[in-house]
Design a protein around this motif. Structure first.
Motif, mmCIF file in Angstrom:
data_model
loop_
_atom_site.group_PDB
_atom_site.id
_atom_site.type_symbol
_atom_site.label_atom_id
_atom_site.label_comp_id
_atom_site.label_asym_id
_atom_site.label_seq_id
_atom_site.Cartn_x
_atom_site.Cartn_y
_atom_site.Cartn_z
ATOM 1 N N ALA A 79 -4.850 0.754 2.405
ATOM 2 C CA ALA A 79 -4.484 -0.581 2.913
ATOM 3 C C ALA A 79 -5.740 -1.345 3.311
ATOM 4 O O ALA A 79 -6.531 -0.873 4.120
ATOM 5 C CB ALA A 79 -3.569 -0.410 4.131
ATOM 6 N N THR A 80 -5.882 -2.532 2.708
ATOM 7 C CA THR A 80 -7.112 -3.288 2.971
ATOM 8 C C THR A 80 -6.854 -4.705 3.468
ATOM 9 O O THR A 80 -7.740 -5.341 4.031
ATOM 10 C CB THR A 80 -7.937 -3.418 1.678
ATOM 11 N N ALA A 81 -5.640 -5.199 3.224
ATOM 12 C CA ALA A 81 -5.401 -6.617 3.526
ATOM 13 C C ALA A 81 -5.115 -6.818 5.014
ATOM 14 O O ALA A 81 -4.400 -6.037 5.637
ATOM 15 C CB ALA A 81 -4.246 -7.141 2.686
ATOM 16 N N GLN A 82 -5.690 -7.900 5.570
ATOM 17 C CA GLN A 82 -5.493 -8.174 7.007
ATOM 18 C C GLN A 82 -4.235 -8.975 7.265
ATOM 19 O O GLN A 82 -3.675 -8.942 8.351
ATOM 20 C CB GLN A 82 -6.707 -8.938 7.533
ATOM 21 N N ILE A 83 -3.830 -9.709 6.226
ATOM 22 C CA ILE A 83 -2.614 -10.520 6.376
ATOM 23 C C ILE A 83 -1.947 -10.635 5.015
ATOM 24 O O ILE A 83 -2.636 -10.584 3.986
ATOM 25 C CB ILE A 83 -2.942 -11.922 6.981
ATOM 26 N N ASN B 99 -10.881 -18.503 4.576
ATOM 27 C CA ASN B 99 -11.411 -18.227 5.909
ATOM 28 C C ASN B 99 -11.882 -16.780 6.058
ATOM 29 O O ASN B 99 -12.107 -16.302 7.165
ATOM 30 C CB ASN B 99 -10.382 -18.574 6.975
ATOM 31 N N GLY B 100 -11.977 -16.080 4.922
ATOM 32 C CA GLY B 100 -12.591 -14.753 4.945
ATOM 33 C C GLY B 100 -11.632 -13.588 5.109
ATOM 34 O O GLY B 100 -12.062 -12.436 5.188
ATOM 35 N N TYR B 101 -10.351 -13.854 5.175
ATOM 36 C CA TYR B 101 -9.395 -12.745 5.309
ATOM 37 C C TYR B 101 -9.041 -12.183 3.939
ATOM 38 O O TYR B 101 -8.981 -12.926 2.957
ATOM 39 C CB TYR B 101 -8.110 -13.219 6.009
ATOM 40 N N THR B 102 -8.802 -10.891 3.901
ATOM 41 C CA THR B 102 -8.282 -10.268 2.681
ATOM 42 C C THR B 102 -6.766 -10.450 2.727
ATOM 43 O O THR B 102 -6.120 -10.035 3.703
ATOM 44 C CB THR B 102 -8.647 -8.771 2.627
ATOM 45 N N GLY C 187 -11.565 -16.224 -2.612
ATOM 46 C CA GLY C 187 -11.594 -15.195 -1.575
ATOM 47 C C GLY C 187 -11.041 -13.908 -2.137
ATOM 48 O O GLY C 187 -10.987 -13.730 -3.359
ATOM 49 N N THR C 188 -10.588 -13.016 -1.249
ATOM 50 C CA THR C 188 -10.096 -11.717 -1.709
ATOM 51 C C THR C 188 -8.571 -11.648 -1.606
ATOM 52 O O THR C 188 -8.027 -11.704 -0.493
ATOM 53 C CB THR C 188 -10.722 -10.581 -0.872
ATOM 54 N N PHE C 189 -7.938 -11.574 -2.758
ATOM 55 C CA PHE C 189 -6.481 -11.454 -2.797
ATOM 56 C C PHE C 189 -6.108 -10.062 -3.283
ATOM 57 O O PHE C 189 -6.766 -9.514 -4.166
ATOM 58 C CB PHE C 189 -5.872 -12.479 -3.760
ATOM 59 N N VAL C 190 -5.028 -9.508 -2.705
ATOM 60 C CA VAL C 190 -4.506 -8.226 -3.186
ATOM 61 C C VAL C 190 -3.083 -8.489 -3.687
ATOM 62 O O VAL C 190 -2.146 -8.543 -2.894
ATOM 63 C CB VAL C 190 -4.486 -7.166 -2.051
ATOM 64 N N PRO C 191 -2.938 -8.712 -4.998
ATOM 65 C CA PRO C 191 -1.611 -9.041 -5.522
ATOM 66 C C PRO C 191 -0.744 -7.801 -5.699
ATOM 67 O O PRO C 191 -1.243 -6.742 -6.061
ATOM 68 C CB PRO C 191 -1.928 -9.668 -6.891
ATOM 69 N N SER C 192 0.550 -7.954 -5.423
ATOM 70 C CA SER C 192 1.494 -6.851 -5.668
ATOM 71 C C SER C 192 2.736 -7.411 -6.331
ATOM 72 O O SER C 192 3.174 -8.526 -6.018
ATOM 73 C CB SER C 192 1.924 -6.191 -4.359
ATOM 74 N N GLU C 193 3.291 -6.596 -7.206
ATOM 75 C CA GLU C 193 4.525 -7.016 -7.872
ATOM 76 C C GLU C 193 5.735 -6.592 -7.057
ATOM 77 O O GLU C 193 6.725 -7.301 -6.972
ATOM 78 C CB GLU C 193 4.580 -6.441 -9.291
ATOM 79 N N SER C 194 5.633 -5.397 -6.422
ATOM 80 C CA SER C 194 6.795 -4.908 -5.650
ATOM 81 C C SER C 194 6.572 -5.125 -4.159
ATOM 82 O O SER C 194 5.424 -5.187 -3.691
ATOM 83 C CB SER C 194 7.009 -3.417 -5.915
ATOM 84 N N VAL C 195 7.671 -5.197 -3.443
ATOM 85 C CA VAL C 195 7.603 -5.350 -1.988
ATOM 86 C C VAL C 195 6.939 -4.109 -1.380
ATOM 87 O O VAL C 195 6.125 -4.218 -0.460
ATOM 88 C CB VAL C 195 9.017 -5.564 -1.397
ATOM 89 N N ALA C 196 7.266 -2.944 -1.925
ATOM 90 C CA ALA C 196 6.703 -1.696 -1.397
ATOM 91 C C ALA C 196 5.179 -1.714 -1.479
ATOM 92 O O ALA C 196 4.478 -1.405 -0.503
ATOM 93 C CB ALA C 196 7.261 -0.506 -2.171
ATOM 94 N N ASP C 197 4.646 -2.109 -2.624
ATOM 95 C CA ASP C 197 3.180 -2.149 -2.792
ATOM 96 C C ASP C 197 2.564 -3.211 -1.883
ATOM 97 O O ASP C 197 1.481 -3.027 -1.330
ATOM 98 C CB ASP C 197 2.811 -2.467 -4.253
#
Ligand code: NBP
Length: 476
Positions: A1-5, A24-27, A49-59
């Motif tokens: 887990a890397t995303a802050q929000i 604003n610098g958040y992942t 910036g840094t985005f963490v895309p997910s297809e499923s809600v679980a991910d």
């Protein structure tokens, strides 16, 4: 887990909010029901910036640092409940779900209760400023627990608009408080827009001025006490020429104003709490009247007017009268909105700081205005101020314009120019300052037909007169 929000719901608002967090610098973990929107956000703005895309809600949930902070930005109503239900199986104690959509505050109270019972924080947050605000800095009104604000607040404050370096985001109060305040913000926005529209109409009818000329007047007003986003865009809209016809743009737009419902909610709540919010109510009804109603069709060209044309001779004096009447009416509308916040705060135990609300509305949102500084100052002088109009600054400011206000409202009545918000605001002002109101007669009538009793000016207690008997008075 890397995303802050995380943000789920990537239509215009969610997409821009996610970009704002990333810039604003958040992942930022991102998710949307249909994956295409998630992909397009990464394709179009992945470099911001840094985005963490997910297809499923679980991910999506798994990609978030704990305690997780999930911002839900979907269509208000059933969609919000559906998204919360999908998230729930994956969330754990202490995680924070933020509903940043335009929820109705009773729904927020219900959702907060349900999530609290499961050990989660639910933050109903007002977000104002539309698409552009979401991207560049909105005004943010989060409710929920203070505990959740301790970790969530700094992130929201960082992405919010700033005025003089102060974030336009503050903790509002428990459960539904944030969405409530956002609702009243929208109600005030309705009133403000209606008042501006009436001022425009008065200038048009009184002076026979063109849209462009009136636009110049608004631009001038925007350099003084009335300085605000809405006055600024009014000047801009009035100056705009329709490229297809070459006519003033405002003159080719159909004169029917639509609404999505927040004005109606505000008025309904004003009725529930028994708080007169006449400016907001008239503005909401004025939109309803403008809509293509059969009543308007039936009345057009049929109802007698018995008016004479408005032939203003002293142009500058008239413009100044309209400006002062607009300012006074605006003070009334805001005063009423803040009364509503105070009443709800007492009713629901929210302990809302009205000065702080005026402060977060100074930037980012649609009603942002110089004038809000004055409101903050008024509540700093007296945080229990029973009536904004009674603060010395506003008392004086309105007193300076009250003669103009009367000239304009009476002139409008004489010349048949509809000014529901200007007129009702003046009626409120006269009502609230009256030594004695005809309510005495109403209470007497109530006692007559319903034995509802009355109190007297000269003695303590409640009484009833035997109206159908010997008309003697009984203690109630
Ligand atoms: P919309 O209100 O148009 O909602 C579209 C989003 O909701 C899409 O992401 C859509 O997913 C999702 N959605 C729907 Br519809 N039903 C869903 C369901 N059952 N499950 C999961 N997702 C669902 O988006 P918006 O205009 O960006 O507004 C978002 C929120 O912000 C609303 O509450 C709105 O009232 C509020 N808002 C605020 C402002 C403001 O100034 N603060 C302005 C505009 C809107 P999909 O892509 O898969 O269809």
């Amino acid at each position: 887990a890397t995303a802050q929000i995380g943000v789920t719901g990537l239509a215009v608002m969610g997409r821009n909010l996610a970009r704002n967090f990333a810039r604003n610098g958040y992942t930022v973990a991102i998710h949307n029901r249909s994956y295409a929107k998630t992909q397009s956000l990464v394709e179009d703005h992945g470099d911001e910036g840094t985005f963490v895309p997910s297809e499923s809600v679980a991910d999506f949930v798994a990609s978030l640092e704990r305690p997780r902070k999930v911002v839900v930005m979907v269509k208000a109503g059933a969609a919000t409940d559906a998204v919360i239900d999908e998230l729930l199986p994956f969330l754990e104690d202490g995680d924070i779900v933020v509903d940043a959509g335009n929820a109705h505050f009773p729904d927020t109270i219900r959702r907060e209760n349900a999530l609290r019972a499961r050990g989660l924080h639910f933050v109903g947050s007002g977000v104002s400023g539309g698409e552009e605000g979401a991207l560049l800095g909105p005004s943010i009104m989060p409710g929920g627990t203070r505990e959740s604000y301790a970790s969530l607040g700094p992130i929201l404050e960082k992405i919010s608009a700033k005025v003089d370096g102060v974030p336009c985001c503050t903790y509002v109060g428990p459960d539904g408080a944030g969405h409530f305040v956002k609702m009243v913000h929208n109600g005030i926005e309705y009133a403000d827009m209606q008042l501006i529209a009436e001022a425009y109409d008065l200038l048009k009818q009184g002076l026979g001025a063109s849209a462009a000329q009136i636009g110049e007047i608004f631009a001038e007003w925007n350099t003084g006490d009335l300085e605000s986003f809405l006055i600024e865009i009014t000047a801009d809209v009035l100056a705009h020429v329709d490229p297809q016809t070459g006519a003033a743009f405002v003159d080719v737009v159909l004169d029917q104003a639509e609404q999505k419902g927040t004005g109606r909610w505000t008025v309904q709540n004003g009725l529930d709490l028994g708080v007169p919010i006449t400016g907001i109510a008239e503005a909401t009804f004025a939109r309803a009247l403008s809509g293509g109603s059969p009543q308007r069709e039936a009345a057009r060209g049929t109802l007698a007017a018995a008016t004479t044309p408005w032939d203003v001779t002293d142009r500058d004096a008239f413009v100044e009268d309209v400006r002062l009447a607009l300012f006074a009416s605006k003070v009334v509308a805001y005063s009423q909105g803040f009364d509503q916040i105070a009443a709800a705060s007492a009713e629901f135990g929210w302990d809302i700081d009205r000065g702080a609300m005026a402060r977060v509305w100074r930037g980012g949102c649609i009603i942002r205005a110089r004038f809000l500084n004055r409101i903050t100052e008024a509540y700093e002088r007296d945080q229990d101020l029973p009536l904004l109009l009674a603060d010395p600054y506003f008392t004086e400011a309105v007193a300076a314009g009250v003669e103009s206000w009367r000239r304009i409202v009476s002139g409008a009545a004489l010349h048949g120019v509809p000014t529901p918000a200007f007129s009702s605001s003046l009626a409120y002002y006269d009502g609230v300052r009256a030594d004695r109101l005809p309510a005495a007669l109403i209470q007497a009538q109530r006692d007559f037909f319903g034995a509802h009793t009355y109190r007297r000016t000269d003695r303590e207690g409640s009484f009833h007169t035997l109206w159908s008997g010997d008309r003697s008075e009984q203690p109630a």
